[in-house]
Design an enzyme around this catalytic site. Structure first.
Site, PDB file in Angstrom:
ATOM      1  N   PHE A   1     -22.736  -4.262   2.375  1.00 19.22           N
ATOM      2  CA  PHE A   1     -24.147  -4.581   2.571  1.00 19.22           C
ATOM      3  C   PHE A   1     -24.805  -4.619   1.204  1.00 19.22           C
ATOM      4  O   PHE A   1     -24.958  -3.592   0.538  1.00 19.22           O
ATOM      5  CB  PHE A   1     -24.877  -3.566   3.457  1.00 19.22           C
ATOM      6  CG  PHE A   1     -26.308  -3.966   3.684  1.00 19.22           C
ATOM      7  CD1 PHE A   1     -26.635  -4.881   4.662  1.00 19.22           C
ATOM      8  CD2 PHE A   1     -27.324  -3.468   2.884  1.00 19.22           C
ATOM      9  CE1 PHE A   1     -27.953  -5.303   4.848  1.00 19.22           C
ATOM     10  CE2 PHE A   1     -28.647  -3.877   3.062  1.00 19.22           C
ATOM     11  CZ  PHE A   1     -28.956  -4.797   4.051  1.00 19.22           C
TER      12      PHE A   1
ATOM     13  N   ASP B   1     -22.775  -1.717  -7.081  1.00 23.20           N
ATOM     14  CA  ASP B   1     -24.059  -1.747  -6.380  1.00 23.20           C
ATOM     15  C   ASP B   1     -24.421  -0.318  -5.992  1.00 23.20           C
ATOM     16  O   ASP B   1     -23.921   0.217  -5.008  1.00 23.20           O
ATOM     17  CB  ASP B   1     -23.959  -2.643  -5.143  1.00 23.20           C
ATOM     18  CG  ASP B   1     -25.275  -2.732  -4.367  1.00 23.20           C
ATOM     19  OD1 ASP B   1     -26.165  -1.884  -4.602  1.00 23.20           O
ATOM     20  OD2 ASP B   1     -25.402  -3.618  -3.505  1.00 23.20           O
TER      21      ASP B   1
ATOM     22  N   LYS C   1     -34.332   0.642  -4.780  1.00 28.24           N
ATOM     23  CA  LYS C   1     -34.807   1.667  -3.860  1.00 28.24           C
ATOM     24  C   LYS C   1     -35.454   2.846  -4.578  1.00 28.24           C
ATOM     25  O   LYS C   1     -36.623   2.804  -4.909  1.00 28.24           O
ATOM     26  CB  LYS C   1     -33.670   2.101  -2.930  1.00 28.24           C
ATOM     27  CG  LYS C   1     -33.234   0.987  -1.974  1.00 28.24           C
ATOM     28  CD  LYS C   1     -32.393   1.487  -0.849  1.00 28.24           C
ATOM     29  CE  LYS C   1     -31.867   0.359   0.022  1.00 28.24           C
ATOM     30  NZ  LYS C   1     -32.904  -0.405   0.734  1.00 28.24           N
TER      31      LYS C   1
END
Length: 405
Positions: free
Chosen positions: A147, A232, A261
């Site tokens: 993801f 990531d 984030k």
């Protein structure tokens, strides 16, 4: 005339969203109006312990005083110039972020998906300019069940049909191999490979943690094969796993690091591609950009986030409280929990399907004053703010035990 939010019930507000908002999310039926630290409060004054932390965007809790102060201070000075001009906050942000990560240069962006898209562009440009891959032939190897976002390029290499179906034609240039499989990775990498892009911990897949040695193996393989290792760390980074970065559990330094984030402190969207100089150095003026990327408000908040991490306090908290989380979940195995995976203050918990789906378990926990979110099937994820106390964590685990019983 639309009634003010404060005069509308939670049900009114939820119903009001239906006709006017795209249905791209399926939120739990709680309407949050206020928050501080690890707690949120709905429009009726009911309090909930936040065990999701905005998918790790709220690593430092809601409205952390140092981050709010940094935002307020900058709001009174300057919020946006675009990158057409320099601003007085960006250099310090980049200096401190490179020092924190051990890399050389920063490409500031806004959202996590933007960071991934930017990393892909940079890797392809590096492949053509530095590695000598023929034009238009660069490939990037990714892991199944990944993801990395939901833009059209990113869903092109997703294996989640919910994210993919109906959004083709898909962007070529990606090869998908099983996660945690070095032999498959070795076979997929060839002279056209610009980079290997992986999550050190697969979050959306259910907090999937690779075997010891996998990340070091990826680092060795990419170095030997002459391609980039892109990590990531948008969800796994910035303290979540008990280290600043999840790759540090194997003492690995990637060529390119993707952050987002928590970098915005739960206040503004901030993301970044952080990389070695010879990698990000391939970009020249006009080849990539973002009007809001590196804006003064984002840089001020991002700098304050880095300052919190520089002390090591949050990494230590995540490691220490991660033991409480792991031990508590171990006690629940066989009592409704079939398995779990955890690293630091992050866990994927597989619930016996006979007891309900992940969504149903999340709704039951909500009624107990605990907010979590499901991933797939009967799996829920736990990712509380790193400011949570041991007592709060144990109360969440007790609530989980209650709903499973």
């Amino acid at each position: 005339m639309t009634a003010p939010a404060r005069t509308r019930t939670p049900d009114d507000l939820i119903r009001a969203e239906g006709p006017v908002l795209a249905h791209n999310y399926h939120p739990l039926p709680v309407v949050v109006a206020r928050a501080e630290g690890t707690w949120v409060e709905d429009v009726e004054g009911n309090r909930y312990l936040d065990m999701l932390a905005g998918y790790s965007a709220l690593n430092f809790g809601h409205r952390h005083p140092a981050l709010v102060e940094a935002a307020h201070r900058q709001l009174d000075q300057l919020t946006l110039t675009s990158r057409a001009f320099h601003n007085d906050r960006l250099a310090e942000f980049a200096e401190r972020l490179t020092a924190l990560t051990g890399l050389d240069m920063v490409l500031p962006m806004n959202t996590g998906a933007e960071a991934v898209e930017s990393g892909i562009k940079v890797a392809r440009k590096w492949a053509y300019d530095v590695k000598g891959v023929p034009a238009g032939q660069a490939t990037i190897v990714v892991a199944a069940e990944n993801f990395h976002g939901r833009t059209t390029t990113i869903v092109s290499f997703s294996t989640d049909e919910t994210a993919r179906a109906g959004f083709g034609p898909f962007t070529p240039g990606f090869r998908i191999v099983p996660y945690n499989d070095l032999a498959a990775l070795e076979e997929a990498v060839d002279e056209t490979t610009a980079a290997v892009l992986i999550e050190p911990v697969q979050g959306e897949a259910g907090v999937i943690i690779p075997d010891d040695g996998y990340l070091a193996g990826v680092r060795e393989l990419t170095r030997r094969k002459g391609c980039l290792f892109i990590a990531d760390e948008i969800q796994s980074g910035l303290g979540r796993t008990g280290r600043t970065l999840a790759v540090e559990h194997e003492d690995v330094v990637p060529d390119v690091l993707l952050l987002g984030k928590a970098l915005g402190g739960g206040i503004v969207p901030v993301s970044a591609v952080v990389a070695r100089r010879e990698v990000l150095g391939v970009l020249h003026p006009g080849e990539h950009g973002s009007t809001f990327g590196g804006n003064p408000l984002a840089a001020a908040v991002g700098t304050a986030v880095v300052e919190l991490l520089e002390t090591g306090e949050f990494q230590r908290r995540a490691a220490e409280l991660g033991v409480v989380l792991r031990d508590g979940l171990t006690e629940l195995v066989g009592k409704g929990v079939t398995a779990f995976r955890s690293r630091g203050l992050w866990a994927g918990v597989d619930v016996d399907p006979a007891l309900g789906t992940g969504r149903e378990i999340s709704e039951r926990l909500m009624r107990e004053g605990i907010l979590v979110k499901d991933t797939h099937g009967s799996t829920i994820r736990l990712a509380p703010p790193l400011t949570i106390t041991a007592q709060e964590l144990r109360s969440a685990l007790a609530a989980l035990e209650k709903v499973l019983a």
